[in-house]
Design an enzyme around this catalytic site. Structure first.
Site, PDB file in Angstrom:
ATOM      1  N   SER A   1      48.049  57.793  24.556  1.00  9.72           N
ATOM      2  CA  SER A   1      47.429  56.565  24.059  1.00  9.72           C
ATOM      3  C   SER A   1      47.344  55.514  25.155  1.00  9.72           C
ATOM      4  O   SER A   1      46.402  54.718  25.189  1.00  9.72           O
ATOM      5  CB  SER A   1      48.218  56.019  22.868  1.00  9.72           C
ATOM      6  OG  SER A   1      48.168  56.910  21.783  1.00  9.72           O
TER       7      SER A   1
ATOM      8  N   HIS B   1      54.313  52.070  24.986  1.00  6.45           N
ATOM      9  CA  HIS B   1      54.606  51.783  23.570  1.00  6.45           C
ATOM     10  C   HIS B   1      55.683  52.701  23.016  1.00  6.45           C
ATOM     11  O   HIS B   1      56.059  52.586  21.860  1.00  6.45           O
ATOM     12  CB  HIS B   1      53.331  51.913  22.729  1.00  6.45           C
ATOM     13  CG  HIS B   1      52.742  53.290  22.748  1.00  6.45           C
ATOM     14  ND1 HIS B   1      52.048  53.778  23.829  1.00  6.45           N
ATOM     15  CD2 HIS B   1      52.761  54.289  21.840  1.00  6.45           C
ATOM     16  CE1 HIS B   1      51.661  55.015  23.576  1.00  6.45           C
ATOM     17  NE2 HIS B   1      52.090  55.365  22.384  1.00  6.45           N
TER      18      HIS B   1
ATOM     19  N   CYS C   1      57.472  57.352  19.232  1.00 11.04           N
ATOM     20  CA  CYS C   1      56.041  57.638  19.059  1.00 11.04           C
ATOM     21  C   CYS C   1      55.778  59.119  18.856  1.00 11.04           C
ATOM     22  O   CYS C   1      55.473  59.552  17.758  1.00 11.04           O
ATOM     23  CB  CYS C   1      55.220  57.113  20.230  1.00 11.04           C
ATOM     24  SG  CYS C   1      53.442  57.438  20.048  1.00 11.04           S
TER      25      CYS C   1
ATOM     26  N   HIS D   1      44.305  56.413  27.318  1.00  9.09           N
ATOM     27  CA  HIS D   1      43.020  56.012  26.741  1.00  9.09           C
ATOM     28  C   HIS D   1      42.622  54.613  27.208  1.00  9.09           C
ATOM     29  O   HIS D   1      41.436  54.340  27.448  1.00  9.09           O
ATOM     30  CB  HIS D   1      43.097  56.022  25.212  1.00  9.09           C
ATOM     31  CG  HIS D   1      42.834  57.371  24.600  1.00  9.09           C
ATOM     32  ND1 HIS D   1      41.641  58.030  24.762  1.00  9.09           N
ATOM     33  CD2 HIS D   1      43.602  58.156  23.809  1.00  9.09           C
ATOM     34  CE1 HIS D   1      41.683  59.182  24.102  1.00  9.09           C
ATOM     35  NE2 HIS D   1      42.859  59.291  23.520  1.00  9.09           N
TER      36      HIS D   1
ATOM     37  N   CYS E   1      52.482  58.084  27.470  1.00 10.15           N
ATOM     38  CA  CYS E   1      51.775  58.713  26.353  1.00 10.15           C
ATOM     39  C   CYS E   1      50.262  58.717  26.576  1.00 10.15           C
ATOM     40  O   CYS E   1      49.717  57.865  27.282  1.00 10.15           O
ATOM     41  CB  CYS E   1      52.127  57.975  25.059  1.00 10.15           C
ATOM     42  SG  CYS E   1      51.345  58.636  23.569  1.00 10.15           S
TER      43      CYS E   1
END
Length: 363
Positions: free
Chosen positions: A42, A61, A166, A45, A40
């Site tokens: 995220s 996650h 997610c 990042h 993902c």
């Protein structure tokens, strides 16, 4: 027990595949053998230094797997159950949780990458390792709080289940829970990556029309059309005019699913007076955006943020699983590539190039 995991060390933009130690589940926690993990934005990042976390960190996650063992007091799941992991586990005790708003729980320690008792179940050569958002799904095993392991039907494929944890929950939840888009209402989605395509699936599910997808990548726009977009746009110098031409003056809803300051700032110009703009993509920390507040007020436009699509995992994950199994939510079409754990860095490089909808690690 020992497990192969993708570990991030502070200062690096890549992951290392290392063998870590995973503790047995303690009171209120669950040991899960991971079968699939999404890759993902995220996670990216963190690798790119946009967000700071305790280090070293087992990344991932978006995960699904099988319960292996449970600690004392666990009653929701048992060994053999198939579960989706929630990356924001609710405490089930704070005012937000008790009012049905688990997505803004004030008692969770998920963002600290810690279990409720303040510990981490992972270690490397005797030193603590932190599971990202207390999930750490890029590992063969994870120990999570009971409230983070949501039982789903065994016929649900693990790769599909991982994405429900997610991107699907965020995208569909943003449409249904946050924006409450109705049938026949117009919507535009900026960014056709994993979350953007999930928003499009949510819009298709509720009967929005037209559904406009915006992206620079033609392959992603093709995926958007397959998943329900009625129109696709490669943005030109005047994106607002492009949207206005299709909608007759601006969309009723606009969703930003990239997390870029410039595209977030473009949202108010894409909606009609009285419309709603939704920030879904997560920008780097300390990245302020600017809007003409007077223009927003005078035109009655709304700007809202969403966290996890206002998802209540125990309520929403089984619903999303049922929709997939009923053929109404084609989550499998979101998967552009299934990879091994050892290929995870290549998946992040493809993401940085704007390629792929969603890569999924299959254990």
């Amino acid at each position: 027990m020992r497990a192969q995991a993708a570990v991030h060390f502070e200062g690096s933009s890549e992951l290392e595949i290392r063998e870590i130690e995973v503790a047995e589940p303690g009171p209120g926690t669950v040991l899960v053998k991971l079968r699939a993990s999404g890759v993902c934005g995220s996670d990216r990042h963190v690798l790119d230094g946009d967000w700071q976390l305790p280090s070293p960190t087992v990344m991932g996650h978006e995960g699904a797997g099988e319960v292996v063992a449970v600690g004392a007091g666990v009653i929701d799941v048992e060994p053999g159950d198939h579960v989706i992991l929630s990356w924001f586990y609710p405490c089930r005790r704070c005012t937000a949780c008790l009012s049905g708003r688990a997505y803004v729980c004030t008692g969770s320690r998920s963002e600290e990458c810690l279990l409720p008792d303040g510990t981490t179940p992972l270690s490397l050569e005797g030193e603590p390792v932190y599971p990202y958002l207390t999930a750490g799904t890029m590992s063969e095993y994870a120990v999570v709080p009971e409230s983070a392991a949501i039982k789903v039907p065994k016929e649900l494929p693990f790769d599909v289940a991982s994405l429900i944890g997610c991107s699907i929950a965020t995208g569909v939840g943003t449409v249904v829970n946050d924006a409450a888009v109705g049938a026949g209402e117009s919507a535009v989605v900026v960014g056709a990556g994993g979350v953007g395509l999930s928003i499009i699936m949510g819009l298709q599910l509720v009967g929005a029309n037209p559904i406009i997808a915006i992206d620079l990548n033609e392959d992603k726009l093709a995926a958007a059309r397959e998943l329900g977009a009625t129109h696709t746009i490669v943005p030109g110098p005047d994106l607002a005019a492009q949207v206005a031409e299709i909608t007759g003056g601006g969309a009723e809803y606009a969703f930003e699913a990239i997390g870029r300051v410039q595209t977030i700032e473009s949202l108010p110009g894409l909606i009609a007076p009285g419309g709603t703009a939704v920030i879904v993509g997560l920008p780097p920390a300390d990245a302020p955006v600017s809007f003409d507040a007077l223009a927003l007020a005078e035109t009655g436009k709304r700007l809202i943020g969403t966290n996890y699509g206002s998802t209540v995992p125990g309520r929403d994950f089984p619903k999303l699983a049922a929709l997939y199994l009923a053929g109404r939510l084609p989550v499998d079409k979101l998967i552009s590539e299934r990879i091994q754990l050892s290929e995870v860095n290549e998946a992040f490089e493809a993401m940085r190039r704007g390629e792929r909808a969603r890569s999924v690690i299959v254990f």
